[in-house]
Each structure stands twice: as C-alpha cells, then as structure tokens.
Motif scaffolding. Sequence first.
Motif, PDB file in Angstrom:
ATOM      1  N   MET B  48      -4.732  50.765  -2.204  1.00  0.00           N
ATOM      2  CA  MET B  48      -5.730  50.665  -1.124  1.00  0.00           C
ATOM      3  C   MET B  48      -6.944  51.524  -1.434  1.00  0.00           C
ATOM      4  O   MET B  48      -8.081  51.109  -1.240  1.00  0.00           O
ATOM      5  CB  MET B  48      -5.125  51.174   0.192  1.00  0.00           C
ATOM      6  N   ASN B  49      -6.689  52.724  -1.886  1.00  0.00           N
ATOM      7  CA  ASN B  49      -7.783  53.654  -2.153  1.00  0.00           C
ATOM      8  C   ASN B  49      -8.645  53.160  -3.307  1.00  0.00           C
ATOM      9  O   ASN B  49      -9.854  53.299  -3.292  1.00  0.00           O
ATOM     10  CB  ASN B  49      -7.202  55.030  -2.480  1.00  0.00           C
ATOM     11  N   LEU B  50      -7.996  52.568  -4.313  1.00  0.00           N
ATOM     12  CA  LEU B  50      -8.738  52.096  -5.485  1.00  0.00           C
ATOM     13  C   LEU B  50      -9.477  50.799  -5.187  1.00  0.00           C
ATOM     14  O   LEU B  50     -10.619  50.631  -5.581  1.00  0.00           O
ATOM     15  CB  LEU B  50      -7.786  51.848  -6.648  1.00  0.00           C
ATOM     16  N   LEU B  51      -8.827  49.898  -4.514  1.00  0.00           N
ATOM     17  CA  LEU B  51      -9.377  48.552  -4.380  1.00  0.00           C
ATOM     18  C   LEU B  51     -10.027  48.310  -3.021  1.00  0.00           C
ATOM     19  O   LEU B  51     -10.809  47.386  -2.858  1.00  0.00           O
ATOM     20  CB  LEU B  51      -8.284  47.504  -4.634  1.00  0.00           C
ATOM     21  N   ARG B  52      -9.684  49.119  -2.050  1.00  0.00           N
ATOM     22  CA  ARG B  52     -10.263  49.076  -0.713  1.00  0.00           C
ATOM     23  C   ARG B  52     -10.235  47.680  -0.105  1.00  0.00           C
ATOM     24  O   ARG B  52     -11.186  47.243   0.547  1.00  0.00           O
ATOM     25  CB  ARG B  52     -11.683  49.645  -0.736  1.00  0.00           C
ATOM     26  N   SER B  53      -9.166  46.998  -0.363  1.00  0.00           N
ATOM     27  CA  SER B  53      -8.979  45.673   0.220  1.00  0.00           C
ATOM     28  C   SER B  53      -7.483  45.502   0.458  1.00  0.00           C
ATOM     29  O   SER B  53      -6.698  45.586  -0.484  1.00  0.00           O
ATOM     30  CB  SER B  53      -9.492  44.612  -0.751  1.00  0.00           C
ATOM     31  N   PRO B  54      -7.085  45.280   1.731  1.00  0.00           N
ATOM     32  CA  PRO B  54      -5.651  45.128   2.000  1.00  0.00           C
ATOM     33  C   PRO B  54      -5.038  43.957   1.233  1.00  0.00           C
ATOM     34  O   PRO B  54      -3.903  44.029   0.775  1.00  0.00           O
ATOM     35  CB  PRO B  54      -5.583  44.877   3.511  1.00  0.00           C
ATOM     36  N   GLU B  55      -5.850  42.881   1.048  1.00  0.00           N
ATOM     37  CA  GLU B  55      -5.316  41.710   0.329  1.00  0.00           C
ATOM     38  C   GLU B  55      -4.993  42.076  -1.121  1.00  0.00           C
ATOM     39  O   GLU B  55      -3.917  41.753  -1.634  1.00  0.00           O
ATOM     40  CB  GLU B  55      -6.326  40.543   0.323  1.00  0.00           C
ATOM     41  N   ASP B  56      -5.964  42.757  -1.761  1.00  0.00           N
ATOM     42  CA  ASP B  56      -5.745  43.128  -3.160  1.00  0.00           C
ATOM     43  C   ASP B  56      -4.624  44.150  -3.285  1.00  0.00           C
ATOM     44  O   ASP B  56      -3.834  44.112  -4.233  1.00  0.00           O
ATOM     45  CB  ASP B  56      -7.031  43.700  -3.770  1.00  0.00           C
ATOM     46  N   ALA B  57      -4.580  45.096  -2.323  1.00  0.00           N
ATOM     47  CA  ALA B  57      -3.526  46.117  -2.373  1.00  0.00           C
ATOM     48  C   ALA B  57      -2.155  45.449  -2.236  1.00  0.00           C
ATOM     49  O   ALA B  57      -1.192  45.821  -2.908  1.00  0.00           O
ATOM     50  CB  ALA B  57      -3.738  47.136  -1.260  1.00  0.00           C
ATOM     51  N   ARG B  58      -2.105  44.447  -1.395  1.00  0.00           N
ATOM     52  CA  ARG B  58      -0.842  43.720  -1.193  1.00  0.00           C
ATOM     53  C   ARG B  58      -0.430  43.010  -2.483  1.00  0.00           C
ATOM     54  O   ARG B  58       0.742  43.005  -2.856  1.00  0.00           O
ATOM     55  CB  ARG B  58      -1.035  42.695  -0.060  1.00  0.00           C
ATOM     56  N   ASP B  59      -1.409  42.418  -3.155  1.00  0.00           N
ATOM     57  CA  ASP B  59      -1.122  41.735  -4.428  1.00  0.00           C
ATOM     58  C   ASP B  59      -0.591  42.716  -5.468  1.00  0.00           C
ATOM     59  O   ASP B  59       0.350  42.420  -6.199  1.00  0.00           O
ATOM     60  CB  ASP B  59      -2.385  41.060  -4.985  1.00  0.00           C
ATOM     61  N   VAL B  60      -1.229  43.894  -5.531  1.00  0.00           N
ATOM     62  CA  VAL B  60      -0.792  44.905  -6.498  1.00  0.00           C
ATOM     63  C   VAL B  60       0.638  45.328  -6.177  1.00  0.00           C
ATOM     64  O   VAL B  60       1.494  45.416  -7.066  1.00  0.00           O
ATOM     65  CB  VAL B  60      -1.730  46.143  -6.470  1.00  0.00           C
ATOM     66  N   TYR B  61       0.893  45.573  -4.903  1.00  0.00           N
ATOM     67  CA  TYR B  61       2.230  45.989  -4.458  1.00  0.00           C
ATOM     68  C   TYR B  61       3.274  44.968  -4.916  1.00  0.00           C
ATOM     69  O   TYR B  61       4.269  45.300  -5.560  1.00  0.00           O
ATOM     70  CB  TYR B  61       2.215  46.101  -2.927  1.00  0.00           C
ATOM     71  N   GLN B  62       2.997  43.707  -4.603  1.00  0.00           N
ATOM     72  CA  GLN B  62       3.971  42.658  -4.901  1.00  0.00           C
ATOM     73  C   GLN B  62       4.190  42.515  -6.411  1.00  0.00           C
ATOM     74  O   GLN B  62       5.329  42.488  -6.882  1.00  0.00           O
ATOM     75  CB  GLN B  62       3.476  41.331  -4.312  1.00  0.00           C
ATOM     76  N   GLU B  63       3.098  42.455  -7.123  1.00  0.00           N
ATOM     77  CA  GLU B  63       3.190  42.282  -8.577  1.00  0.00           C
ATOM     78  C   GLU B  63       3.931  43.467  -9.214  1.00  0.00           C
ATOM     79  O   GLU B  63       4.787  43.300 -10.077  1.00  0.00           O
ATOM     80  CB  GLU B  63       1.762  42.152  -9.138  1.00  0.00           C
ATOM     81  N   ALA B  64       3.598  44.686  -8.755  1.00  0.00           N
ATOM     82  CA  ALA B  64       4.202  45.884  -9.348  1.00  0.00           C
ATOM     83  C   ALA B  64       5.708  45.899  -9.108  1.00  0.00           C
ATOM     84  O   ALA B  64       6.496  46.087 -10.043  1.00  0.00           O
ATOM     85  CB  ALA B  64       3.559  47.134  -8.760  1.00  0.00           C
ATOM     86  N   PHE B  65       6.121  45.686  -7.870  1.00  0.00           N
ATOM     87  CA  PHE B  65       7.556  45.799  -7.601  1.00  0.00           C
ATOM     88  C   PHE B  65       8.345  44.594  -8.135  1.00  0.00           C
ATOM     89  O   PHE B  65       9.534  44.716  -8.426  1.00  0.00           O
ATOM     90  CB  PHE B  65       7.808  46.048  -6.112  1.00  0.00           C
ATOM     91  N   LEU B  66       7.665  43.465  -8.283  1.00  0.00           N
ATOM     92  CA  LEU B  66       8.364  42.347  -8.941  1.00  0.00           C
ATOM     93  C   LEU B  66       8.600  42.682 -10.420  1.00  0.00           C
ATOM     94  O   LEU B  66       9.659  42.395 -10.966  1.00  0.00           O
ATOM     95  CB  LEU B  66       7.564  41.051  -8.821  1.00  0.00           C
ATOM     96  N   ARG B  67       7.607  43.315 -11.034  1.00  0.00           N
ATOM     97  CA  ARG B  67       7.805  43.715 -12.434  1.00  0.00           C
ATOM     98  C   ARG B  67       8.921  44.748 -12.527  1.00  0.00           C
ATOM     99  O   ARG B  67       9.706  44.731 -13.471  1.00  0.00           O
ATOM    100  CB  ARG B  67       6.508  44.310 -13.019  1.00  0.00           C
ATOM    101  N   VAL B  68       8.962  45.663 -11.561  1.00  0.00           N
ATOM    102  CA  VAL B  68      10.041  46.656 -11.554  1.00  0.00           C
ATOM    103  C   VAL B  68      11.380  45.931 -11.446  1.00  0.00           C
ATOM    104  O   VAL B  68      12.328  46.214 -12.183  1.00  0.00           O
ATOM    105  CB  VAL B  68       9.867  47.640 -10.367  1.00  0.00           C
ATOM    106  N   TYR B  69      11.436  44.971 -10.550  1.00  0.00           N
ATOM    107  CA  TYR B  69      12.679  44.230 -10.312  1.00  0.00           C
ATOM    108  C   TYR B  69      13.158  43.514 -11.579  1.00  0.00           C
ATOM    109  O   TYR B  69      14.325  43.566 -11.943  1.00  0.00           O
ATOM    110  CB  TYR B  69      12.430  43.211  -9.198  1.00  0.00           C
TER     111      TYR B  69
END
Lengths: 311, 203
Positions: B48-69
Amino acid sequence: MTCDSLRKLIPLYYYGELTPEEEDLLEEHLHECAACERERERLRLLAAALDRRQQEIPPLLLEDCRDGLMAAIAGGITHPAAKPAKGPWKLFLEAMGATLSGFQRYRQPVGALALIAIGFFAARFTGTNPNAATSQPASPAGEVFATVRNVEPDSAGRVRIAFDETRRRVVSGNMEDQNIQKLLLAAAHEENPAVRVESVGLLRSRADSGEVRDALLNAVAHDPNAGVRLKALEGLKPLTGDAEVRNALAKVLLVDDNPAVRMQVVDLLVARRDDSVVGVLQNLVQKENNSGVRLKCEKALKDMNASIGTF
Amino acid sequence: MAQGAAGAAGARLSPQVDALIRAAQRGDQDAFEQLVRAYDQSVLRLAMNLLRSPEDARDVYQEAFLRVYRNLHAFRFDCSFHTWLYRIVTNICLDQLRKRKVRKEEPAVVETSDGPIDRMESFEEDAAEADPERSMWNRQLKQRIEGALEDLTPRERMVFELRHYQGLRLRNIGEMLGTSEEAAKNCLFRATQKMRSVLGDFV
C-alpha cells in the motif's frame, strides 16, 4: 574529517546504521558544529513529515485479501505436498514428456522452465483439469502447464492434439558437467537477481572457459544488480592479465554507478602493473564523486609513480 | 520512524513459525493460513505504501502469497522465513514500480479542478483541519513528498520504504534484494539526499 564528509553520515546516523566509531565521530562533531546540527534537525523533520504519510490499510482490505487468497487456493491450486490422483490428461502429458526427454535432457531458457512448441491455436489447459478451458493463474511447482494449440479429429475416429508444454524440471550435477555449466550460463540472464547472483557465484570458479569468461564480462558490464556485478568481478580476478578483460574493466570503471563495484575494478586493474591503466585512473580521479574510490585511485597512481591529474 | 512489528518479529525464526512452516509444507491448510496471518499485514502495508492503490496492493498480496504457497516446499530454512517472503514480495513490488516508471501512469497525486488530490486521501481519516493555512501547507507538503518519492529509482524507493517505514536493518534489506549491505546503504543515502533536495524549503 570535513563537514561535507561528516554530513553524509547524518542519514545513516538517524537510522542507526553507523558503526560505533563513526557514531562517536559524528556526535562529537555535531556537538561543535551548529550547521551540521541544523542539518540533522532538518533530516529529523523530513523523517517526521514522511512518517505522517504512512498509509493505514483501508478497513476490510486485509479481510478481502485473505478471502481472495484462500478462494484462489481452494478454487484451483492443489497443494504440492498433497499430490492429486493423476488424470488421463496428466498421464498423457507425462507420457509425452518421457518420450521427449531422451532428445533434450537440458532445455533452455532455464530458470527450470522448458517449452516445447508443437502446434498452433486454441484453448489453454492446466495439467490437473482436462475439462476446463480456463485461464487459471497457477498450479503447483512440478505440475505441467499446457496450452492446446490445435485439435483435429481424423476420419479414423482418432484425434490429433497440438499443444505447448511448460514443465518445471530439476537437474543436478557437478560443476564439471558441461550441461550444468550451460544451464548456469543461461541462469545468469534470469530475471530474478537471486538466481543470477547464485549462478554467477558458481560460474566464477570456471572463468578459464571462454564462454564463462564472456558471461562474467557481460554480467559486469550489463547486470542491473550490483551484487551480481561484484560476484562476476570476483570470477574475473584470475584473468586480469587478459587484455580484453582489462579493456572491458576500464570501460566499466567509467560508467558503473556503484562505488563498491568501481572500488573492486580498481583493485583488479592495479593488481597487474600496466601503463595503460594510468590514463584510465587519471580520468576517473577527475570525475569520481565517491571519496573512497577517489582515494583508492590516487593511492594506486602514487604507487605507480604516476601523477594524479592529467593537467 | 515507523517500525514493522511483524518485520522485526519475523526476522527471528521463532519455534512457532518454524512449526507452522513445517506443517504447511506437509499440506496442513490451517497452518498455511496461520502463517499468512502472521505476516500479511506487513506485506499489505508495504504494498500500500509503495503503490498507494488498494487494487494494486491486493494484487501484490495475492501474487506473493500464491507464490509462497506454490514454493513453500522448497523453503529450506537457510534464511529466515521473513527474508524469504520479502524476497518474493519486493520482487513483485519492484516489477510494479518499474512498470509504472515506464508507463508513467497512475500517479498517487492527480490533478483535479479543485487542485491536486491524493488518490489515497479518500481512504484516510479526514481529520478536521481548523487552520486553513496549515491545511494548505500540509497539502503542499504532501504533494512535494509524493513528487520526491516518485523521483526515486524503484530500488531506492524500496530500500527507503523497507528502512524507514518497515524498520528493517540495511543488512537484512541487502539480503532481501540480492545485494550487499553497502549497496543498500548507498541506496538509502541517495534516497534521503534526493528527498532532502526536493523538500529542502519545507523542513
């Protein structure tokens, strides 16, 4: 030390990243120098203004993200540890993979992904679900992704399917293995800097091979990651007598934006006495912003009994 | 300076986290979910702090934890889980920042007929500002800060974010970004210098 050089320490002082010695030095100076003390206060105010900018997570966003993640996992991604029963589609792909593996044990581009293109057009399948033409984003590591390009029934009641296959593979071997070296050379161009650092780090012991030497030179000159460039420089250490390597290093010295890289290049160049390097170092001293690199150059020139400036 | 609580805690691999990772590696879905919950707030805050967009932050969250998974089975405990996770997250965020630099779109501050508006302001508590002059000054300062942050290279931006807002040590940041502590130090220095020169007359 001058005010200028001590001021450079103020941001690192604020973040508590100085060594105790540097910290003592700066504190002593701040105590005596009002201008530097004002600079420190300005940095503190800047940091406070930046603190106010910090984003709070919008209400519900976190829950929304968690739900979305769990739904994505439940809806199509099976856990790598819990292997699903193999469906006919996967068995088919495995059979194809086994048939083709004899021809091409190691495939490029690497990053452990291989692509065999067989045909054209049509839908996209994932290895676990043969019935759904989906664009699901993911499947666990080790699974097969396939993109079906063409489906063609023939008159005998059979069907001919053309597809692209992307498969993750794991190979292991020692550094003498030519195939392993080839994979590492390809991995030195991977997008992920961690993969590049690791690959270049392994290749540096093989710099006697022309191909590896070229890859190291390429990494030093073009890799955007300074960690990779430093690793590649280590590999070039035994080759500092090579004229081509020296020329390439001299160029890097004048264009690389990282002082640690420039420092190491100076070390490599002066390791072997060579008059042509004098001009390069004199040139660098004139334009170098980093005091550490400048001092190193000046010392090297002095050691070579050369003047520091070209004047 | 802001401290990332999960970041600081996550740097040490506690026995509980260790146990969760091992259970998740064996396919325990609940353990994976608990693992996500232990770290996801700091990941989302970073995005959120880097991208300042909830949509983009959500995408990063999803992509990151899917990669972790997908890749958790390959985690070998040779670094802290926090470092491993942040390697993934920072890679994704850096890609996003680089794409933005190329596209030069979606700035955090947008011009409107009522003057510049921070896209994120709608998500902030609208503190009633009694003093209009102060309010104007604050708004200008905010705009300058956004401009200064936009001027940083993605890597400088990331190092600054991780040090200033997430409170991580430079050595750890270097490890996450596949570079040295010295390089991270240089990045941080350049970032503060750039901001200092852009915001000079405000602070």
